[in-house]
Enzyme design. Structure first.
Site, mmCIF file in Angstrom:
data_model
loop_
_atom_site.group_PDB
_atom_site.id
_atom_site.type_symbol
_atom_site.label_atom_id
_atom_site.label_comp_id
_atom_site.label_asym_id
_atom_site.label_seq_id
_atom_site.Cartn_x
_atom_site.Cartn_y
_atom_site.Cartn_z
ATOM 1 N N CYS A 4 4.480 -11.262 6.464
ATOM 2 C CA CYS A 4 4.832 -10.208 5.255
ATOM 3 C C CYS A 4 3.741 -10.025 4.725
ATOM 4 O O CYS A 4 3.437 -8.962 3.926
ATOM 5 C CB CYS A 4 5.822 -10.619 4.514
ATOM 6 S SG CYS A 4 5.844 -12.568 3.983
ATOM 7 N N HIS A 55 4.810 -9.058 -2.467
ATOM 8 C CA HIS A 55 3.534 -9.499 -2.313
ATOM 9 C C HIS A 55 2.704 -8.545 -3.034
ATOM 10 O O HIS A 55 2.777 -7.253 -2.662
ATOM 11 C CB HIS A 55 3.302 -9.708 -0.971
ATOM 12 C CG HIS A 55 3.946 -11.226 -0.270
ATOM 13 N ND1 HIS A 55 4.540 -11.923 -1.107
ATOM 14 C CD2 HIS A 55 3.852 -11.473 1.033
ATOM 15 C CE1 HIS A 55 4.933 -12.915 -0.298
ATOM 16 N NE2 HIS A 55 4.596 -12.620 1.044
#
Ligand code: 11C
Length: 350
Positions: free
Chosen positions: A129, A254
């Protein structure tokens, strides 16, 4: 015919988002089978508006399956993705088990969709990710300007560490949140938050300069993944990459600060224009008016968001950027779904 899909790990943090995503996207699937550990078998989950009973992971669940998505830990994928492939399914794996296998493509459809057919083991890998939260935008810049160097600092959300990460941050916030004196004395946050869960230091009221497991010379596994996966996806085996991965007290999404150097000169305006028309990228870049992406705004969305785009003051061939991406959507479930949809077209067009 419409292909049959199996989702292995349907009850986990990424699996849960996957069911939402499959409900929202154009329906290209016939039967969808939900699969999880025997502990979760028998649960009823909703996908595409229908109740589906979760089946226990066993070789027979892959019989008749065309595409099997795996949202499970590395060791489970390592054992079971080859079993699914041997039973005739194309395995799309979201773990780290096969990403660097030369016989397994590592695919981000906006960047290298052509790699999907290059799968001698019947397995396709989905990147980590953290890599995924920047690579669509970086890939678009690379196509135009020729990337030579990447310096990356990540600001990673708790959900990167799964449901345990989310639960730990929420518990720590609840325990520490009521105390208005916290954060002024060394050790007071640590004493207040209780269990550290999957993190090596308190995450509430803190930042933690570590994600993943220790590797040689002080690097973390997460930092090496950013380097190795970026090189493989972009087809640049010698790309110079330095990453420092940091965990921040955000539930999901993120963020990354990237210093990227190119073969050509590139201005901030040129980069804004290019990224503004790149598939899967949204530019939000007017800091004088408080316009830039933040995890609190980006969470739950699909694109890679980019802001704070600047030409480096000391090098006209370098850009400094701030990027955000929902680590459970594009960072995991969405990219896996997009890869699976590319494979599904092989069945519907056959
Ligand atoms: C994190 N990126 O935020 C990690 C989790 O290789 O798929 C995903 C680990 C992986 O902790």
């Amino acid at each position: 015919r419409l292909p049959t899909l199996a989702i292995v790990g349907a009850t986990g943090a990424v699996g849960t988002v996957m069911l939402d995503i499959l409900t929202q996207r154009e329906n290209v699937w016939g039967e969808i089978r939900l699969v999880a550990s025997p502990r979760s078998a028998g649960k009823v989950l909703r996908v595409r508006g229908e109740d589906v009973v979760v089946q226990a992971l066993a070789p027979e669940v892959f019989d008749g399956v065309d595409v099997a998505m795996f949202d499970v830990p590395d060791e489970v994928s390592k054992e079971w993705a080859p079993i699914a492939a041997a039973r005739g399914a194309v395995a799309v794996d979201n773990s780290g088990a096969f990403r660097m296998d030369p016989e397994v493509p590592l695919v981000v459809p906006e960047v290298n969709a052509d790699q999907v057919r290059n799968r001698p083991r019947g397995i396709i890998s989905n990147p980590n990710c953290t890599t995924l939260s920047m690579i669509v935008a970086i890939g678009a810049l690379h196509r135009a300007h020729g990337l030579t160097d990447l310096v990356v600092s990540s600001y990673q959300a708790a959900s990167g560490a799964g449901q345990e990460g989310i639960d730990t941050l929420r518990d720590q916030m609840a325990k520490a949140g009521a105390d208005r004196s916290l954060g002024e004395k060394s050790g007071d946050v640590r004493a207040a938050v209780g269990e550290l869960g999957p993190f090596p230091a308190p995450l509430a009221y803190n930042v933690v300069p570590w994600a993943g497991s220790p590797k040689d010379d002080g690097w973390s596994s997460e930092e090496l993944k950013v380097r190795n996966e970026s090189r493989k996806i972009l087809g640049l085996p010698d790309l110079r990459v330095s990453a420092t991965c940091v965990r921040v007290p955000v539930i999901t999404t993120h963020s990354l600060v990237v210093h990227a150097t190119f073969a050509d000169e590139v201005t901030g305006d040129a980069a804004r224009q290019l990224l503004g028309s790149a598939e899967g990228v949204v530019v939000q870049d007017d800091p004088a008016n408080g316009e830039f992406p933040t995890p609190a705004d980006v969470v739950g969305t699909d694109p890679t968001w980019v802001g704070r785009i600047r030409q480096s003051l000391d090098d006209p061939k370098s850009l400094d950027l701030f990027l955000c991406g929902d680590n459970l959507r594009k960072g995991a479930a969405l990219n896996t779904a997009q890869i699976a949809e590319v494979v599904a077209r092989e069945f519907t067009q056959a």
